[in-house]
Design an enzyme around this catalytic site. Structure first.
Site, short mmCIF file in Angstrom:
data_model
loop_
_atom_site.label_atom_id
_atom_site.label_comp_id
_atom_site.label_asym_id
_atom_site.label_seq_id
_atom_site.Cartn_x
_atom_site.Cartn_y
_atom_site.Cartn_z
N CYS A 348 0.81 -1.14 0.00
CA CYS A 348 -0.06 -0.05 0.07
C CYS A 348 0.96 1.05 0.07
O CYS A 348 0.62 2.14 0.92
CB CYS A 348 -0.87 -0.10 1.22
SG CYS A 348 0.28 -0.42 2.61
N GLU A 349 1.96 1.08 -0.83
CA GLU A 349 2.76 2.72 -0.85
C GLU A 349 3.15 2.71 -2.30
O GLU A 349 3.34 1.99 -2.91
CB GLU A 349 4.16 2.41 -0.05
CG GLU A 349 3.77 1.93 1.27
CD GLU A 349 5.04 2.21 2.34
OE1 GLU A 349 5.92 2.86 1.93
OE2 GLU A 349 5.10 1.59 3.22
#
Ligand code: LLP
Length: 421
Positions: A348-349
């Site tokens: 999630c980056e």
């Protein structure tokens, strides 16, 4: 069928398996190592040790899988450790204490005691840590890491020589160092340095080596010196599909052996010399396989979504490192168009990019991709970030068969250390 695989095809890298068969048997993502390539890289380096007493001291931080360590040991390399865990593994695979160097940085007395209790020579790199080690080892032997003032490497994050870095004792502090040694009657049995990681020319390494050799001559008890260790850092060509040249080992070998032989002769040195490579030995024998699950465009950019998050291979995210990509497809028609694509992982980056803006054959759902040269600082830097399981590791043995050398994590592994809740 393969869309882009000429590099591993030429090596028969996957032996009797294919990336698809491996992913089916062992799951995706998956680290795959090739034994023949690993042995060849060890032989390259062991073969350059022509000077009497010159050894290859494999730096286990690059890849500490015991199955690989065993092979590396069989090929005649010694080993280093920089943590109790690496030391534990080195000993477990059969390295004798005198074949191990503990090259550490900012460690507790407990850690020093642990290494000393195993009979391993410990290198520390500040006056304070020298004093702590001497207190624990009065009348014994130690090793000290100096900072040669020269650094090299692919990123400032891995340049370890020079005043801007945390490493090594400044050679100007030699008088204070000698005082401490005398106070505790400790012998300086070794000196070392490491200028940084990944350079493709050997000149700076030799230049730094000469600085360490000059420093050796300044030691009042030069005759007690058993090891002079020049560190690692030898690069490998990550840009395989652009035919990047290899580190010129032959040229380096000539420079190095001439320098060391002449110096040893002139100064009547009968101790050992160490080179301490990690990447050169382990990188090229390894690839990480992943699967394409998603293809999308955001504006003008095409993103190819895979399971190769930066928890599996951190180098591109950490250092903007380049790893070449190979592509395998079931039912490949033989035709493919090239297009600029960015391959990303499942974390999630936005920094979770494994290959940025690459001109590659258009990727499709279900493709297996391989990131090449992932054997060094690949699995060893992987993590369970977002509670994902670290990949399994498989070795393609010399007979072409695949052997699982580490199973994939399980959820039980991840939660094994959590207390009752
Ligand atoms: N000796 C010492 C004391 C070291 O600190 C290192 C690496 C080596 C030897 C081996 O260096 P090599 O031959 O592998 O370059 N994670 C980074 C590399 C960090 C290297 C740290 N020290 C990367 O993925 O590029």
């Amino acid at each position: 069928m393969s869309v882009r695989s000429k590099y591993t095809d030429a090596l028969n890298f996957y032996g009797k398996e294919t990336p698809q068969s491996l992913a089916e048997k062992f799951g995706s993502p998956l680290y795959v190592y090739n034994e023949a390539v690993l042995r060849e890289r060890c032989k390259d380096l062991v073969g350059l040790c022509k000077t009497k007493g010159l050894h290859i001291n494999y730096s286990a931080k690059a890849n500490a899988n015991p199955h690989l360590l065993k092979i590396i040991r069989e090929e005649g390399c010694l080993v280093d450790a920089m943590s109790p865990g690496e030391l534990y593994l080195d000993l477990k695979v059969g390295y004798k204490p005198q074949e191990i160097l503990y090259v550490c940085n900012n460690v507790s007395k407990e850690e020093m005691k642990n290494a000393l209790s195993k009979g391993v020579l410990v290198s520390v790199d500040s006056l304070m840590q020298v004093e702590q080690l001497c207190q624990l080892n009065q009348g014994g032997k130690i090793m000290v890491r100096f900072n040669p003032g020269i650094g090299a490497g692919h990123s400032t994050k891995v340049v370890t020589g020079g005043k801007e870095t945390k490493f090594g004792v400044d050679p100007e502090k030699l008088p204070q160092l000698l005082e401490i040694l005398e106070k505790y009657n400790v012998t300086l049995a070794g000196i070392n340095h490491h200028i940084g990681s990944l350079f493709m020319e050997g000149e700076q390494y030799i230049e730094a080596a000469k600085i360490l050799l000059d420093l050796a001559l300044k030691l009042p008890h030069f005759d007690q010196l058993e090891i002079i260790d020049f560190g690692g850092g030898f690069g490998i060509p990550y840009h395989k599909y652009e035919n990047q040249a290899r580190f010129d080992l032959e040229k380096f070998s000539t420079m190095l052996n001439e320098t060391l032989s002449a110096w040893a002769k002139e100064h009547n040195y009968s101790g050992k010399f160490y080179l301490e490579p990690g990447r050169y030995i382990a990188a090229e024998c390894g690839a990480i396989l992943g699967t394409v699950y998603n293809v999308k465009t955001n504006g003008t950019k095409t993103f190819v979504g895979t399971d190769l998050g930066f928890n599996t291979l951190a180098r591109p995210m950490l250092y903007d490192s380049f790893h070449d990509v190979e592509i395998y497809r079931k039912n490949f028609s033989g035709e493919s168009k090239e297009m600029e694509q960015t391959i990303v992982g499942n974390i999630c980056e936005s920094g979770d990019i494994i290959a940025k803006n690459r001109g590659l054959p258009v990727l499709e759902e279900g493709d297996i991709i391989a990131m090449l040269d992932a054997g060094a600082y690949g699995f060893s830097m992987s993590s369970n970030y977002t509670q994902r399981l670290r990949p399994a590791e498989v070795l393609i043995q010399k007979d072409g068969t695949a052997k699982c050398i580490r199973r994939r994590d399980t959820f039980e592994d991840i939660f094994a250390t959590v207390t009752e809740f």
